[in-house]
Scaffold this motif. Sequence first.
Motif, PDB file in Angstrom:
ATOM      1  N   THR A 114       0.830  -1.205   0.000  1.00  0.00           N
ATOM      2  CA  THR A 114       0.000   0.000   0.000  1.00  0.00           C
ATOM      3  C   THR A 114       0.870   1.263   0.000  1.00  0.00           C
ATOM      4  O   THR A 114       0.991   1.926  -1.003  1.00  0.00           O
TER       5      THR A 114
ATOM      6  N   ASP B 287      -1.789   7.041  -3.934  1.00  0.00           N
ATOM      7  CA  ASP B 287      -1.917   6.422  -5.248  1.00  0.00           C
ATOM      8  C   ASP B 287      -0.584   5.975  -5.825  1.00  0.00           C
ATOM      9  O   ASP B 287      -0.526   5.067  -6.646  1.00  0.00           O
TER      10      ASP B 287
ATOM     11  N   ARG C  51       2.859   4.194  -6.378  1.00  0.00           N
ATOM     12  CA  ARG C  51       3.488   2.925  -6.007  1.00  0.00           C
ATOM     13  C   ARG C  51       4.696   3.221  -5.124  1.00  0.00           C
ATOM     14  O   ARG C  51       5.562   4.009  -5.500  1.00  0.00           O
TER      15      ARG C  51
ATOM     16  N   ASP D 218       8.282   3.215  -3.492  1.00  0.00           N
ATOM     17  CA  ASP D 218       9.589   2.828  -4.034  1.00  0.00           C
ATOM     18  C   ASP D 218      10.059   1.501  -3.448  1.00  0.00           C
ATOM     19  O   ASP D 218      10.697   0.699  -4.133  1.00  0.00           O
TER      20      ASP D 218
ATOM     21  N   LEU E 275       8.549  -1.137  -2.814  1.00  0.00           N
ATOM     22  CA  LEU E 275       7.991  -2.359  -3.401  1.00  0.00           C
ATOM     23  C   LEU E 275       9.025  -3.000  -4.325  1.00  0.00           C
ATOM     24  O   LEU E 275       9.139  -4.233  -4.403  1.00  0.00           O
TER      25      LEU E 275
ATOM     26  N   PHE F 196       2.327  -5.845  -6.688  1.00  0.00           N
ATOM     27  CA  PHE F 196       1.180  -4.976  -6.956  1.00  0.00           C
ATOM     28  C   PHE F 196       1.037  -3.898  -5.880  1.00  0.00           C
ATOM     29  O   PHE F 196       1.523  -4.043  -4.758  1.00  0.00           O
ATOM     30  N   HIS F 197       0.316  -2.827  -6.243  1.00  0.00           N
ATOM     31  CA  HIS F 197       0.068  -1.716  -5.316  1.00  0.00           C
ATOM     32  C   HIS F 197      -1.406  -1.359  -5.302  1.00  0.00           C
ATOM     33  O   HIS F 197      -2.082  -1.393  -6.334  1.00  0.00           O
TER      34      HIS F 197
ATOM     35  N   ASN G  69      -3.985   1.718  -3.354  1.00  0.00           N
ATOM     36  CA  ASN G  69      -4.079   2.907  -2.497  1.00  0.00           C
ATOM     37  C   ASN G  69      -4.620   2.501  -1.127  1.00  0.00           C
ATOM     38  O   ASN G  69      -5.700   1.901  -1.043  1.00  0.00           O
TER      39      ASN G  69
ATOM     40  N   HIS H 165      -5.806  -8.011  -9.201  1.00  0.00           N
ATOM     41  CA  HIS H 165      -4.373  -8.309  -9.123  1.00  0.00           C
ATOM     42  C   HIS H 165      -4.138  -9.813  -8.997  1.00  0.00           C
ATOM     43  O   HIS H 165      -3.225 -10.364  -9.639  1.00  0.00           O
TER      44      HIS H 165
END
Length: 296
Positions: free
Chosen positions: A233, A237, A239, A241, A243, A261-262, A264, A285
């Motif tokens: 998360t 909105d 993504r 960094d 991740l 995946f990301h 919000n 996802h």
Amino acid sequence: MKTGSAWLFAASLALSSLAHAEIVVRDDSGRDVRLKAPAKRIVTLAPHLAESLYAAGSGAALVGTVDYSDYPPEARKVARVGGYSRLDLEAIAALKPDLVIAWQSGNNAPQIEKLRGLGLTVFISQPNKMEDVADQVERMGRLAGSEATANGVASQFRKRLEALRAANANKPKVRVFYQIWKSPLTTVGRPQIISDAIRLCSGENVFGQLEQMAPTVTVEAVLEADPEAIVATGMGDARPDWLGDWDKWTRMTAVKRGNLFHINPDIMQRHTPRILDGAEKLCAHLDVARSRRPAK
């Protein structure tokens, strides 16, 4: 005439009794919360509670809330009473609320008891399952006298929820690591509503056996669990960094298949009707993750 007058008198008494009927609603701590009349001055102690109150049709009664209560936009104009984990008790008392709505797992329990000690009426909320969101909205509507709006919102929520459940019920399981934060590395445990959303999408939370709401874990534990998908998360909105930090672990299934995946956090980590928007993204996802499985 006497009979008619007696009937009218009895009817007026009955209507008066109904108009002044006590409101009794059981909260998520098991306590019956009693109000003599619908609440007109409400303080909410978490952003998702403010949002849910608006969804229930009673946003006009909100006189105080905590930091980061930003949805709907009208909530940004409401007086602040500290943060959800560090409340300003004097500010709350000064607003003279006839109802305080608290978050069981997020607020400081001793501070909640102090509010009760000040004579304030406190309703405890803790929706841990997706269907609990609808129930929360309905109970807010009862407490604030906006049942018609609240019941309609709850009904629509349940219909969407059941449609999403039916659409995903027989899909192959996807093992998921849900990452709330990088440092400390934080995920969701069994009782957290996000774990229920993962189950809704025919996913399996790789740390779903943990009993904490938001347990911290190690990188080694994630690698050992070898999730097929990682969902993170972050702070909006964009993504996060961090991740991409998982990319170096090339043997992990989620990395090998590009399943990072990301979502919000506002639509996934707030216990409001918007969580269905987050759940729909989550299910999408996991469908992508399934589509990337090697052919047998």
